[in-house]
Scaffold this motif. Structure first.
Motif, PDB file in Angstrom:
ATOM      1  N   LYS A 213       0.836  -1.203   0.000  1.00 41.14           N
ATOM      2  CA  LYS A 213       0.000   0.000   0.000  1.00 41.14           C
ATOM      3  C   LYS A 213       0.875   1.259   0.000  1.00 41.14           C
ATOM      4  N   ASN A 214       1.987   1.179   0.731  1.00 44.39           N
ATOM      5  CA  ASN A 214       2.889   2.321   0.813  1.00 44.39           C
ATOM      6  C   ASN A 214       3.447   2.698  -0.556  1.00 44.39           C
ATOM      7  N   ARG A 215       3.582   1.731  -1.445  1.00 46.63           N
ATOM      8  CA  ARG A 215       4.086   2.005  -2.788  1.00 46.63           C
ATOM      9  C   ARG A 215       3.204   3.040  -3.484  1.00 46.63           C
ATOM     10  N   PHE A 216       1.876   2.859  -3.382  1.00 45.59           N
ATOM     11  CA  PHE A 216       0.931   3.753  -4.044  1.00 45.59           C
ATOM     12  C   PHE A 216       0.923   5.132  -3.371  1.00 45.59           C
ATOM     13  N   ILE A 217       0.945   5.136  -2.039  1.00 42.56           N
ATOM     14  CA  ILE A 217       0.948   6.393  -1.286  1.00 42.56           C
ATOM     15  C   ILE A 217       2.199   7.201  -1.608  1.00 42.56           C
ATOM     16  N   PHE A 218       3.340   6.517  -1.569  1.00 42.61           N
ATOM     17  CA  PHE A 218       4.619   7.204  -1.743  1.00 42.61           C
ATOM     18  C   PHE A 218       4.765   7.751  -3.158  1.00 42.61           C
ATOM     19  N   GLU A 219       4.321   6.987  -4.151  1.00 44.62           N
ATOM     20  CA  GLU A 219       4.424   7.470  -5.529  1.00 44.62           C
ATOM     21  C   GLU A 219       3.554   8.701  -5.736  1.00 44.62           C
ATOM     22  N   GLU A 220       2.322   8.673  -5.229  1.00 42.12           N
ATOM     23  CA  GLU A 220       1.432   9.822  -5.401  1.00 42.12           C
ATOM     24  C   GLU A 220       1.993  11.055  -4.706  1.00 42.12           C
ATOM     25  N   LEU A 221       2.488  10.867  -3.477  1.00 38.64           N
ATOM     26  CA  LEU A 221       3.060  11.989  -2.736  1.00 38.64           C
ATOM     27  C   LEU A 221       4.296  12.535  -3.449  1.00 38.64           C
ATOM     28  N   THR A 222       5.128  11.631  -3.972  1.00 36.25           N
ATOM     29  CA  THR A 222       6.349  12.048  -4.658  1.00 36.25           C
ATOM     30  C   THR A 222       6.030  12.820  -5.936  1.00 36.25           C
ATOM     31  N   VAL A 223       5.018  12.386  -6.683  1.00 37.54           N
ATOM     32  CA  VAL A 223       4.597  13.122  -7.882  1.00 37.54           C
ATOM     33  C   VAL A 223       4.188  14.544  -7.497  1.00 37.54           C
ATOM     34  N   PHE A 224       3.396  14.659  -6.434  1.00 34.20           N
ATOM     35  CA  PHE A 224       2.934  15.974  -5.961  1.00 34.20           C
ATOM     36  C   PHE A 224       4.111  16.845  -5.534  1.00 34.20           C
ATOM     37  N   GLN A 225       5.000  16.290  -4.692  1.00 35.40           N
ATOM     38  CA  GLN A 225       6.101  17.094  -4.173  1.00 35.40           C
ATOM     39  C   GLN A 225       7.125  17.447  -5.263  1.00 35.40           C
ATOM     40  N   THR A 226       7.317  16.551  -6.220  1.00 38.89           N
ATOM     41  CA  THR A 226       8.234  16.856  -7.328  1.00 38.89           C
ATOM     42  C   THR A 226       7.666  17.974  -8.193  1.00 38.89           C
ATOM     43  N   ALA A 227       6.350  17.925  -8.457  1.00 36.22           N
ATOM     44  CA  ALA A 227       5.713  18.979  -9.250  1.00 36.22           C
ATOM     45  C   ALA A 227       5.819  20.326  -8.527  1.00 36.22           C
ATOM     46  N   MET A 228       5.625  20.314  -7.208  1.00 38.18           N
ATOM     47  CA  MET A 228       5.734  21.550  -6.423  1.00 38.18           C
ATOM     48  C   MET A 228       7.167  22.072  -6.449  1.00 38.18           C
ATOM     49  N   LEU A 229       8.133  21.159  -6.295  1.00 38.62           N
ATOM     50  CA  LEU A 229       9.544  21.553  -6.319  1.00 38.62           C
ATOM     51  C   LEU A 229       9.933  22.078  -7.698  1.00 38.62           C
ATOM     52  N   TYR A 230       9.429  21.412  -8.739  1.00 35.73           N
ATOM     53  CA  TYR A 230       9.702  21.845 -10.115  1.00 35.73           C
ATOM     54  C   TYR A 230       9.128  23.246 -10.348  1.00 35.73           C
ATOM     55  N   SER A 231       7.912  23.479  -9.828  1.00 34.72           N
ATOM     56  CA  SER A 231       7.269  24.786  -9.962  1.00 34.72           C
ATOM     57  C   SER A 231       8.104  25.860  -9.262  1.00 34.72           C
ATOM     58  N   LYS A 232       8.628  25.492  -8.090  1.00 32.64           N
ATOM     59  CA  LYS A 232       9.462  26.422  -7.331  1.00 32.64           C
ATOM     60  C   LYS A 232      10.740  26.756  -8.098  1.00 32.64           C
ATOM     61  N   GLN A 233      11.362  25.730  -8.702  1.00 31.84           N
ATOM     62  CA  GLN A 233      12.597  25.947  -9.459  1.00 31.84           C
ATOM     63  C   GLN A 233      12.335  26.771 -10.720  1.00 31.84           C
ATOM     64  N   LEU A 234      11.191  26.523 -11.359  1.00 37.72           N
ATOM     65  CA  LEU A 234      10.838  27.323 -12.538  1.00 37.72           C
ATOM     66  C   LEU A 234      10.704  28.798 -12.165  1.00 37.72           C
ATOM     67  N   ALA A 235      10.048  29.035 -11.006  1.00 35.44           N
ATOM     68  CA  ALA A 235       9.871  30.417 -10.549  1.00 35.44           C
ATOM     69  C   ALA A 235      11.227  31.062 -10.271  1.00 35.44           C
ATOM     70  N   HIS A 236      12.149  30.264  -9.701  1.00 36.43           N
ATOM     71  CA  HIS A 236      13.489  30.781  -9.413  1.00 36.43           C
ATOM     72  C   HIS A 236      14.227  31.126 -10.707  1.00 36.43           C
ATOM     73  N   ASN A 237      14.005  30.332 -11.737  1.00 39.11           N
ATOM     74  CA  ASN A 237      14.721  30.519 -13.002  1.00 39.11           C
ATOM     75  C   ASN A 237      14.010  31.475 -13.949  1.00 39.11           C
ATOM     76  N   GLU A 238      12.755  31.796 -13.613  1.00 38.86           N
ATOM     77  CA  GLU A 238      11.935  32.639 -14.468  1.00 38.86           C
ATOM     78  C   GLU A 238      12.465  34.073 -14.478  1.00 38.86           C
ATOM     79  N   ILE A 239      12.639  34.631 -15.643  1.00 42.76           N
ATOM     80  CA  ILE A 239      13.057  36.029 -15.732  1.00 42.76           C
ATOM     81  C   ILE A 239      11.849  36.892 -15.404  1.00 42.76           C
ATOM     82  N   GLY A 240      11.907  37.517 -14.255  1.00 43.20           N
ATOM     83  CA  GLY A 240      10.778  38.312 -13.802  1.00 43.20           C
ATOM     84  C   GLY A 240      11.033  39.796 -13.976  1.00 43.20           C
ATOM     85  N   ILE A 241      10.422  40.586 -13.114  1.00 41.68           N
ATOM     86  CA  ILE A 241      10.562  42.041 -13.168  1.00 41.68           C
ATOM     87  C   ILE A 241      11.604  42.449 -12.126  1.00 41.68           C
TER      88      ILE A 241
END
Length: 677
Positions: A213-241
């Protein structure tokens, strides 16, 4: 094969397929990923005599004795009967469901879940369904096991039918492509997808089942946290104002304040100015306790945005909070020749304000969700500030960001969140914290008393009112209820209006129209009402410096974090303030919780204790944090996985160019575009 309609599986057919569809199961793939909610040891004829006290059991059988109902008192009744599993009998008891008596007939079939009570040699039923005799008597068997998975089900689909249908699906599928490479699985101790699917549906041991059961929980959580981390890194790399920081003006503004900033406020302002002065977009959360001075930090950011030639938006969750911000900030910005406008659903001359915003005349816009509307166009939106983060999810922030070209985003939250939970909620944001309280603020004195002391409490309130101060009384209910015990705001208001007959007492609750609520709060804020009787609808963040006492009835019914938020309605000035908790319970849990509230005013410590005592589900109550609906991960049960999930997310980000991880990155990409982007 995985996309095959389940109606073609052995024993299903079109009619039963319709029943499965109600559970969200339409294909073989849906069926295999229909994960059990629990695991129970199989109870059969041979094991009925070997049941252990408090053991969870799952049974299907036939009623063999006439059920009888016994009423003990008004709110307690139970039904007793006996069921036969084919080769053995066991007594069952069903509490507080007298309406089932007419359905429980001799020879009718039932499927039950419950806990065995060794003292009375009976099963206390927690869940009961009425499958057809056909579903109970199906001859086809699944493999023998000491354990049985328990699924979400309906009366038409018994546990037995679901298990047998899944077994039929498992016999048609040999291997399933795994989204997680072997390297990743070995690193984080996970089973393969094929083994996890088989093990979750056909358990061989309790330990193995939980690991599957942990396999399913961990994969779903990891997908969520990786997407959040990726979003954070994109914001860091984004040329803003890259905003111009006029340090001289900022320093002059801070030095001219009538109060001194705390070290925490200075540090957070430094974080914000570094973000705004860089080429990357700011994406920062400022988390501070109630009354810690977050608004002045946001004011500095808005000032910088306006002086840089851009526009800043301050988004408040309610009209009354937007009005409060506008009233406080208007004179500050006027000194710097910065035009401020307010935009809410009740704002008049909206078209005129739209033109000013579009033309860039208005450099600071303060409002509610009205600032998100399509017809609101900005000339140069460079900063977004959201007040009270839990009212605004990720998508709402994204909607506002889309109105500018990579504007800086500053999120403010007065809800202290424990670190582990913060990693889930704010994984896409940089976090700054304000823990120190402004100088001159006196700690709120908190007391816990019994209902018998209420008269003394009223005497104390009158003493405060005589000095021209104001107070709140918080009730857990709007109206009296037969189902829920507790003080109701409407009845309480009627009673205390007689006790405080020399003073004006207002009433505020959730069933009032928004205009009525705003009027009640405004009258209290402006001093027309001396007292305000309210439910928890009382506005978070509304500043009434003259309010020095808050009484919370039935304090045992509130979470610690909520009690702390309510306590923050007072102590908004240099006046000594008081919080009185009227606790109606003598339980050890209630005593412990009241002890925590009376011993500290540290919101971060309180939130940690609240999480330990009640778990994340109750910790959040009905607040919306913009989280997705997880299929497997559960905040209440799986919080311990978060730190490991963060580690997995960081590992996956390092594998972006590795073809072996293409499958899992496809899932992450889908999630990112559907939820975060």
């Amino acid at each position: 094969m995985l996309k095959r309609d389940i109606q073609f599986l052995k024993g299903v057919g079109p009619q039963r397929a319709k029943l499965f569809k109600k559970l969200g199961v339409e294909t073989v793939e849906d069926l295999l990923f229909f994960i059990p909610r629990d695991l129970q040891r199989i109870t059969n004829a041979n094991s009925l005599t070997n049941l252990q006290d408090k053991e969870k059991v799952s049974l299907e059988g036939q009623i063999v004795e006439t059920p009888f109902l016994k009423k003990v008192r008004n709110n307690l009744s139970f039904i007793n009967t006996t069921i036969s599993t084919g080769n053995g009998r066991v007594k069952i008891v069903i509490f507080n469901r007298p309406y089932l008596l007419n359905k429980l007939k001799v020879n009718s079939f039932v499927a039950i879940e419950g806990v065995y009570n060794n003292q009375y040699k009976q099963i206390t039923v927690s869940d009961l369904k009425f499958p057809s005799s056909k579903s109970v008597a199906i001859n086809e068997k699944t493999p023998e096991s000491k354990y049985v998975p328990v699924y979400n089900s309906t009366e038409e689909l018994s546990q037995k039918i679901i298990r047998q249908t899944i077994f039929a699906a498992l016999t048609t599928i040999k291997n399933i492509d795994d989204s997680l490479p072997e390297e990743f699985r070995l690193r984080f101790g996970l089973h393969s997808l094929s083994e996890s699917i088989r093990g979750i549906h056909l358990p061989v041991s309790e330990q193995h089942w939980h690991k599957c059961k942990n396999r399913f929980i961990f994969e779903e959580l990891t997908v969520f946290q990786t997407a959040m981390l990726y979003s954070k890194q994109l914001a860091h790399n984004e040329i803003g104002i890259q905003q111009y920081i006029d340090n001289r003006t900022v320093e002059g503004f801070i030095n001219n304040l009538k109060f001194s900033l705390t070290d925490d406020q200075k540090k957070v302002i430094g974080d914000i100015l570094r973000d705004m002065g860089s080429q990357r977009s700011m994406n920062r959360l400022v988390q501070g306790d109630v009354g810690s001075g977050k608004t002045i930090v946001a004011t500095v950011a808005l000032l910088v945005a306006a002086l840089s030639g851009g526009q800043g938006v301050l988004l408040a969750p309610t009209e009354i909070l937007a009005e409060q911000h506008y009233k406080n900030l208007y004179p500050i910005f006027k000194e710097h020749k910065i035009e401020v406008v307010i935009l809410t659903s009740s704002t008049k001359d909206k078209e005129k304000i739209y033109m000013k915003i579009q033309g860039g005349e208005s450099q600071v816009v303060i409002g509610t969700h009205a600032v998100l509307q399509q017809n609101v166009e900005y000339k140069n939106l460079s900063l977004i500030v959201t007040d009270e983060q839990h009212r605004f999810g990720v998508k709402q922030r994204a909607a506002l960001r889309a109105k500018g070209k990579h504007p800086d985003v500053l999120v403010m939250s007065a809800t202290p969140i424990p670190r582990t939970l913060s990693q889930v909620l704010y994984g896409d944001l940089d976090v700054s914290m304000i823990k120190q309280m402004p100088m001159g603020r006196k700690p709120i004195l908190t007391y816990s008393v019994s209902p018998q002391s209420r008269e003394k409490v009223y005497e104390f309130i009158i003493k405060e009112l005589k000095q021209g101060k104001q107070g709140y009384i918080i009730c857990p209910l709007i109206e009296e209820s037969e189902k829920v015990t507790g003080e109701s705001a409407i009845t309480y208001h009627s009673n205390v209006s007689k006790i405080f007959d020399k003073y004006k007492v207002g009433l505020l609750h959730g069933q009032m129209k928004q205009e009525e609520k705003d009027q009640a709060m405004l009258k209290f804020k402006e001093g027309y009402f001396n007292m305000l009787v309210s439910t928890t609808v009382v506005e978070v963040g509304v500043d009434v410096p003259n309010a020095t006492v808050i009484v919370i009835e039935n304090a045992e019914k509130f979470g610690l974090a909520q009690l702390h938020q309510l306590r923050g309605r007072v102590g908004r000035s240099s006046l000594q303030s008081y919080c009185i908790l009227i606790c109606h319970s003598n339980s050890e849990t209630a005593k412990k919780r009241m002890g925590i509230m009376t011993s500290t005013t540290d919101g971060f410590r309180i939130s940690e204790e609240d999480l330990k005592l009640r778990g994340p589900g109750e910790f959040f109550g009905i607040r919306q944090h913009g989280l997705p609906e997880f299929k497997y991960f559960n905040l209440l049960n799986d919080l311990s996985q978060v730190s490991k999930g963060k580690e997995a997310a960081e590992f996956l980000i390092s594998k972006l160019q590795d073809e072996r991880y293409a499958h899992i990155f496809s899932k992450i990409s889908d999630f990112y575009h559907n939820y975060l982007n």
